[in-house]
Design a protein around this motif. Structure first.
Motif, PDB file in Angstrom:
ATOM      1  N   LEU A 181       0.826  -1.210   0.000  1.00 42.77           N
ATOM      2  CA  LEU A 181       0.000   0.000   0.000  1.00 42.77           C
ATOM      3  C   LEU A 181       0.858   1.256   0.000  1.00 42.77           C
ATOM      4  N   LEU A 182       2.030   1.207   0.646  1.00 40.94           N
ATOM      5  CA  LEU A 182       2.925   2.356   0.578  1.00 40.94           C
ATOM      6  C   LEU A 182       3.429   2.545  -0.852  1.00 40.94           C
ATOM      7  N   ALA A 183       3.747   1.447  -1.530  1.00 40.05           N
ATOM      8  CA  ALA A 183       4.161   1.547  -2.935  1.00 40.05           C
ATOM      9  C   ALA A 183       3.050   2.157  -3.780  1.00 40.05           C
ATOM     10  N   LEU A 184       1.808   1.819  -3.466  1.00 38.06           N
ATOM     11  CA  LEU A 184       0.671   2.392  -4.187  1.00 38.06           C
ATOM     12  C   LEU A 184       0.574   3.898  -3.953  1.00 38.06           C
ATOM     13  N   LEU A 185       0.762   4.317  -2.711  1.00 36.52           N
ATOM     14  CA  LEU A 185       0.746   5.746  -2.405  1.00 36.52           C
ATOM     15  C   LEU A 185       1.897   6.471  -3.092  1.00 36.52           C
ATOM     16  N   VAL A 186       3.081   5.874  -3.060  1.00 37.80           N
ATOM     17  CA  VAL A 186       4.230   6.481  -3.720  1.00 37.80           C
ATOM     18  C   VAL A 186       3.998   6.542  -5.225  1.00 37.80           C
ATOM     19  N   GLY A 187       3.422   5.476  -5.779  1.00 38.06           N
ATOM     20  CA  GLY A 187       3.150   5.464  -7.209  1.00 38.06           C
ATOM     21  C   GLY A 187       2.246   6.596  -7.649  1.00 38.06           C
ATOM     22  N   SER A 188       1.322   6.993  -6.786  1.00 38.78           N
ATOM     23  CA  SER A 188       0.415   8.091  -7.140  1.00 38.78           C
ATOM     24  C   SER A 188       1.143   9.424  -7.246  1.00 38.78           C
ATOM     25  N   GLN A 189       2.349   9.520  -6.667  1.00 36.21           N
ATOM     26  CA  GLN A 189       3.113  10.769  -6.706  1.00 36.21           C
ATOM     27  C   GLN A 189       4.449  10.621  -7.429  1.00 36.21           C
ATOM     28  N   LEU A 190       4.716   9.460  -7.995  1.00 32.54           N
ATOM     29  CA  LEU A 190       6.054   9.184  -8.490  1.00 32.54           C
ATOM     30  C   LEU A 190       6.427  10.039  -9.704  1.00 32.54           C
ATOM     31  N   GLN A 191       5.477  10.347 -10.532  1.00 36.27           N
ATOM     32  CA  GLN A 191       5.791  11.193 -11.690  1.00 36.27           C
ATOM     33  C   GLN A 191       6.268  12.567 -11.232  1.00 36.27           C
ATOM     34  N   PHE A 192       5.609  13.110 -10.211  1.00 37.55           N
ATOM     35  CA  PHE A 192       6.037  14.395  -9.650  1.00 37.55           C
ATOM     36  C   PHE A 192       7.398  14.268  -8.972  1.00 37.55           C
ATOM     37  N   VAL A 193       7.561  13.218  -8.162  1.00 33.40           N
ATOM     38  CA  VAL A 193       8.791  13.070  -7.379  1.00 33.40           C
ATOM     39  C   VAL A 193      10.006  12.911  -8.284  1.00 33.40           C
ATOM     40  N   THR A 194       9.907  12.056  -9.297  1.00 25.95           N
ATOM     41  CA  THR A 194      11.068  11.798 -10.162  1.00 25.95           C
ATOM     42  C   THR A 194      11.435  13.007 -11.014  1.00 25.95           C
ATOM     43  N   ALA A 195      10.531  13.958 -11.133  1.00 27.50           N
ATOM     44  CA  ALA A 195      10.829  15.182 -11.887  1.00 27.50           C
ATOM     45  C   ALA A 195      11.616  16.197 -11.067  1.00 27.50           C
ATOM     46  N   PRO A 249      14.700  17.809  -9.319  1.00 28.95           N
ATOM     47  CA  PRO A 249      16.166  17.679  -9.478  1.00 28.95           C
ATOM     48  C   PRO A 249      16.864  17.136  -8.241  1.00 28.95           C
ATOM     49  N   TRP A 250      16.416  17.553  -7.043  1.00 29.01           N
ATOM     50  CA  TRP A 250      17.086  17.084  -5.840  1.00 29.01           C
ATOM     51  C   TRP A 250      16.825  15.598  -5.582  1.00 29.01           C
ATOM     52  N   PHE A 251      15.658  15.122  -5.978  1.00 27.29           N
ATOM     53  CA  PHE A 251      15.416  13.683  -5.842  1.00 27.29           C
ATOM     54  C   PHE A 251      16.359  12.903  -6.734  1.00 27.29           C
ATOM     55  N   ARG A 252      16.553  13.359  -7.957  1.00 22.53           N
ATOM     56  CA  ARG A 252      17.464  12.655  -8.859  1.00 22.53           C
ATOM     57  C   ARG A 252      18.896  12.695  -8.338  1.00 22.53           C
ATOM     58  N   ARG A 253      19.268  13.799  -7.691  1.00 20.44           N
ATOM     59  CA  ARG A 253      20.606  13.869  -7.090  1.00 20.44           C
ATOM     60  C   ARG A 253      20.745  12.871  -5.944  1.00 20.44           C
ATOM     61  N   VAL A 254      19.681  12.769  -5.141  1.00 16.96           N
ATOM     62  CA  VAL A 254      19.711  11.805  -4.037  1.00 16.96           C
ATOM     63  C   VAL A 254      19.829  10.378  -4.582  1.00 16.96           C
ATOM     64  N   VAL A 255      19.101  10.077  -5.641  1.00 21.68           N
ATOM     65  CA  VAL A 255      19.175   8.739  -6.242  1.00 21.68           C
ATOM     66  C   VAL A 255      20.568   8.465  -6.779  1.00 21.68           C
ATOM     67  N   LEU A 256      21.176   9.460  -7.424  1.00 18.44           N
ATOM     68  CA  LEU A 256      22.532   9.268  -7.934  1.00 18.44           C
ATOM     69  C   LEU A 256      23.519   9.022  -6.791  1.00 18.44           C
ATOM     70  N   ALA A 257      23.350   9.764  -5.700  1.00 17.95           N
ATOM     71  CA  ALA A 257      24.212   9.551  -4.538  1.00 17.95           C
ATOM     72  C   ALA A 257      24.026   8.149  -3.969  1.00 17.95           C
ATOM     73  N   PHE A 258      22.779   7.678  -3.934  1.00 17.98           N
ATOM     74  CA  PHE A 258      22.477   6.333  -3.446  1.00 17.98           C
ATOM     75  C   PHE A 258      23.151   5.271  -4.315  1.00 17.98           C
ATOM     76  N   VAL A 259      23.038   5.404  -5.631  1.00 19.23           N
ATOM     77  CA  VAL A 259      23.658   4.436  -6.547  1.00 19.23           C
ATOM     78  C   VAL A 259      25.176   4.495  -6.413  1.00 19.23           C
ATOM     79  N   SER A 260      25.721   5.699  -6.315  1.00 20.44           N
ATOM     80  CA  SER A 260      27.176   5.849  -6.190  1.00 20.44           C
ATOM     81  C   SER A 260      27.679   5.212  -4.900  1.00 20.44           C
ATOM     82  N   LEU A 261      26.941   5.426  -3.812  1.00 16.27           N
ATOM     83  CA  LEU A 261      27.334   4.833  -2.538  1.00 16.27           C
ATOM     84  C   LEU A 261      27.314   3.307  -2.618  1.00 16.27           C
TER      85      LEU A 261
END
Length: 579
Positions: free
Chosen positions: A346-360, A362-374
Motif C-alpha cells: 500500500l505504501l508503494a501504491l501511495l508512492v506510485g500516485s506521486q512518483l511522476q512528480f517526485v522523479t521530476a 532535481p534534488w530527488f534525482r541527485r539523491v538517487v545518484l548519490a544512493f547508486v554511487s554509494l
C-alpha cells in the motif's frame, strides 16, 4: 510510462502490453535462481521438512517436525509447498514457489488497484516502486511465510478498498473478508486487514464525499456476510484441526492446540520472548529495508498531506491503514522487519500516485545518484578487498561458512555489482539517475540468483555434509540424529531416526545411545560437536564436516565411555539445541 517506453526504445505499446512487459521483468527478477539452490536456514529447511513429512505421512492437517508436532505456525504455507512438489516433483522448485507466486500476485494487485483508483500510469509506477524495494524482492526469494500472508492481506485490502472507494461492490468486499481469513490460517495476523474499517468509518463520519455509502435495503445482511466469509476461511483449517485434537484426545495434541491458538498469537504479542527491539525500530526498517522506495518520502509526504486537506479518501484509507499496522507492531517488545511488510504494497501504491512528480524533482534525482554511487563504492571496495584477502571480516565469513573454495566467485559477484553501479552512475548521471538505480538493482538481484546461489548452496544448505555422511556410513547403514537441525533431516539420503528436536541434548544422546546399542554394527549417530558431553570420547568420533557454522561428527557405539549415562553426566559441552 508509455512515453518512457516510446522514447527509450522507439516502440509503441498498448496499456495491456506495457503491463505484461513489466510483469515479465518482475518474473525474471523475482524468479532468478529458482531451482538453483536448496532450502537455507533459519526457517526454510523447517518449512520444507514439514511439507516433506506431510507428503510422506499423508497428514496435511497437523504438521510434524521429525517425531514431534510442530505448533509454531498453521500448516497452510507448508501445505502449499507440498502441493507444488506433487506438481513439479522437485523440492528445489516447490519450496520457493509459494513466495514467488505470492509476490507476483502482490505486484499484479498493486498495479490493478493503482489503475482503478488513479490511472494506468499510476498502476505501473506503483508496481515498479514495489519491485524496486529491497525487502520485497529479498522476501520473494526466500521460502518464508511472510510473502504468502502479505499476499492474503493485500488481496483483502484490494477487495475492501474496491468496495469502500469504488463501490458498493459487495463481491469485492466478501472476497476481502475471505482473504483476511486465509491470512489468519497462514500466520494469524490476517485479521489486521479489517483495520481498514477504521479510516473508512472515519471518512464516513466526517462526510468525505469519495467513499461509498451503501444504503439499500438488506445492506446490513450484506455487511454480515463479510463476517461470515471471514469465519468460513478460518474454519477451513481450524474446524478440522479442532476435530482432530478432540478425536485424538492425547496430551500432545491438546498442547499443540493451546500452543498454536494462544501462545503463538496473543501471548507472543503481549509477552514477546525474543526479537526484542527498541520503540523506534520500525523507523530503522523503513529507512533501510524499504530502500530505495524510502528515498521518495521527503517529496511524497507533503503531497499526501495536501491530499488529506483536500479530503482525498484514497490517501486517507491507504495511509491510515499503514500507520495502524506500524503502530500495532510497535507496542510489543518483540519486533522483526517482516512484521510490517504487509504495509509495503500500500505504501508503494501511495508512492506510485506521486512518483511522476517526485522523479521530476532535481534534488530527488541527485539523491538517487548519490544512493547508486554509494552502493557502487561499497560493493566495489568490499569485493576488491575481500577478493584480495585484505578484508578480515570476509575471511572469517568464508571460514565460518566453509566457503574457501567458492570465495573467489562470491567476491567476484560483489565486485561486479559495484562495477555496474559505478559505471551506471558515471554514464547516466543526474538526469537519468533513476535508470542507473534500476540497472544496479537488476545486477544485484539477477546476480544473487544466478551467480551467488550455486556458490553458497552446498555449505549453507547442509547438502554437502549430509551427502558425505551417507558416503561414510554406506548405503545399508541406519542413521540417527542428535542435536540436529531441520536441514540435516531434510537432506539425509535415507530415513533417519530422531530423538526429539526441542528435547535437551543430553536426553537425546541418552536415547540415541540405547537405540544404537540394539544394533551397534548397523547404526551410526550423526551428532553436533557441542552436544558430545562427558560421555563421548572425541578421539573416537569421525569428523564429517562444517556446515551452517557448526561441526558435525559420526559416532559408532564404541565412542561412548563405558558406564556413562549422557542424561545425567556433567560435562563442559552445551545441553541446549537453541540457536
Amino acid at each position: 510510462m508509455s512515453q518512457t517506453f516510446d522514447s527509450a526504445f522507439g516502440w509503441r505499446f498498448s496499456q495491456r502490453q506495457e503491463f505484461w512487459l513489466l510483469f515479465g521483468i518482475a518474473l525474471l527478477v523475482l524468479g532468478a535462481g529458482l531451482g538453483l539452490r536448496d532450502p537455507w536456514p533459519a526457517d526454510e529447511p523447517r518449512f520444507a521438512l514439514v511439507a516433506k513429512q506431510m507428503i510422506e505421512s499423508g497428514n496435511w492437517l497437523i504438521p510434524h517436525r521429525g517425531s514431534e508436532l510442530y505448533p509454531d505456525k498453521p500448516p497452510l504455507f507448508m501445505a502449499m509447498q507440498a502441493f507444488f512438489y506433487t506438481l513439479t516433483g522437485s523440492w528445489r522448485i516447490a519450496f520457493l514457489l509459494p513466495s514467488l507466486l505470492a509476490s507476483l500476485g502482490m505486484f499484479a494487485l498493486v498495479y490493478d488497484l493503482g489503475r482503478r483508483l488513479w490511472d494506468h500510469r499510476v498502476g505501473l509506477y506503483a508496481a515498479v516502486a514495489l519491485l524496486c524495494t529491497f525487502q520485497f524482492v529479498y522476501q520473494a526469494k526466500r521460502a518464508q511465510i511472510d510473502p504468502s500472508v502479505c499476499f492474503f492481506l493485500t488481496l483483502a485490502n484490494y477487495g475492501l478498498l474496491r468496495h469502500f472507494l469504488l463501490g458498493p461492490h459487495w463481491r469485492a468486499y466478501w472476497l476481502g473478508c475471505f482473504a483476511a481469513g486465509l491470512g489468519v490460517i497462514t500466520k494469524g495476523v490476517g485479521v489486521l486487514a479489517l483495520l481498514m474499517f477504521v479510516p473508512y468509518l472515519f471518512a464516513r463520519w466526517q462526510g468525505w464525499s469519495d467513499v461509498s455509502r451503501p444504503a439499500e435495503r438488506g445492506d446490513a445482511l450484506r455487511w454480515l456476510l463479510g463476517l461470515f466469509a471471514f469465519v468460513v476461511a478460518t474454519a477451513l483449517w481450524l474446524g478440522p484441526m479442532l476435530y482432530a485434537v478432540h478425536a485424538d484426545g492425547g496430551p500432545e495434541y491438546r498442547a499443540y492446540m493451546n500452543d498454536i491458538l494462544f501462545r503463538q498469537t496473543a501471548e507472543r504479542y503481549t509477552e514477546s520472548w525474543h526479537h526484542h527491539q527498541p520503540f523506534w525500530y520500525y523507523a530503522e526498517v523503513i529507512g533501510s529495508a524499504w530502500l530505495p522506495l524510502a528515498l521518495t518520502l521527503p517529496w511524497a509526504v507533503p503531497r499526501w498531506r495536501q491530499a488529506l486537506r483536500q479530503r482525498d479518501a484514497r490517501v486517507l484509507l491507504l495511509l491510515g491503514w499503514i500507520v495502524l499496522i506500524i503502530l500495532f507492531f510497535t507496542f510489543p517488545k518483540g519486533k522483526r522487519d517482516v512484521y510490517i511488510m504487509p504495509a509495503l504494497p500500500l505504501l508503494a501504491l501511495l508512492v506510485g500516485s506521486q512518483l511522476q512528480f517526485v522523479t521530476a524533482q532535481p534534488w530527488f534525482r541527485r539523491v538517487v545518484l548519490a544512493f547508486v554511487s554509494l552502493l557502487g563504492v561499497v560493493f566495489l571496495l568490499a569485493g576488491a578487498l575481500a577478493w584480495s584477502g585484505h578484508l578480515s571480516a570476509a575471511n572469517r565469513l568464508l571460514e565460518q561458512r566453509g566457503l574457501e573454495a567458492g570465495g573467489a566467485q562470491l567476491w567476484l559477484f560483489v565486485l561486479s555489482v559495484g562495477l555496474v553501479a559505478c559505471v551506471s552512475a558515471l554514464w547516466l548521471r543526474v538526469r537519468r539517475s533513476v535508470l542507473a538505480m534500476l540497472l544496479t538493482l537488476a545486477a544485484i538481484w539477477l546476480g544473487f540468483g544466478f551467480w551467488a546461489y550455486p556458490v553458497l548452496n552446498d555449505s549453507t544448505s547442509a547438502v554437502q555434509v549430509m551427502r558425505k555422511t551417507g558416503e561414510m556410513i554406506g548405503k545399508d547403514a541406519e542413521l540417527g540424529l542428535v542435536a540436529w537441525k531441520e536441514q540435516n533431516l531434510l537432506h539425509a539420503d535415507r530415513p533417519a531416526k530422531d530423538f526429539g528436536f526441542l528435547k535437551p541434548w543430553p536426553q537425546q544422546l541418552a536415547q540415541a545411545q540405547q537405540w544404537q546399542a540394539q544394533q551397534p554394527a548397523q547404526r551410526w549417530l550423526f551428532v553436533l560437536r557441542d552436544a558430545f558431553g562427558a560421555c563421548v570420547d572425541a578421539d573416537k568420533a569421525q569428523y564429517v564436516g562444517h556446515a551452517n557454522r557448526r561441526e558435525w561428527y559420526l559416532l559408532r557405539a564404541d565412542a561412548f565411555r563405558r558406564g556413562c549415562d549422557p542424561a545425567t553426566a556433567k560435562g563442559e559441552d552445551g545441553d541446549s539445541n537453541a540457536e
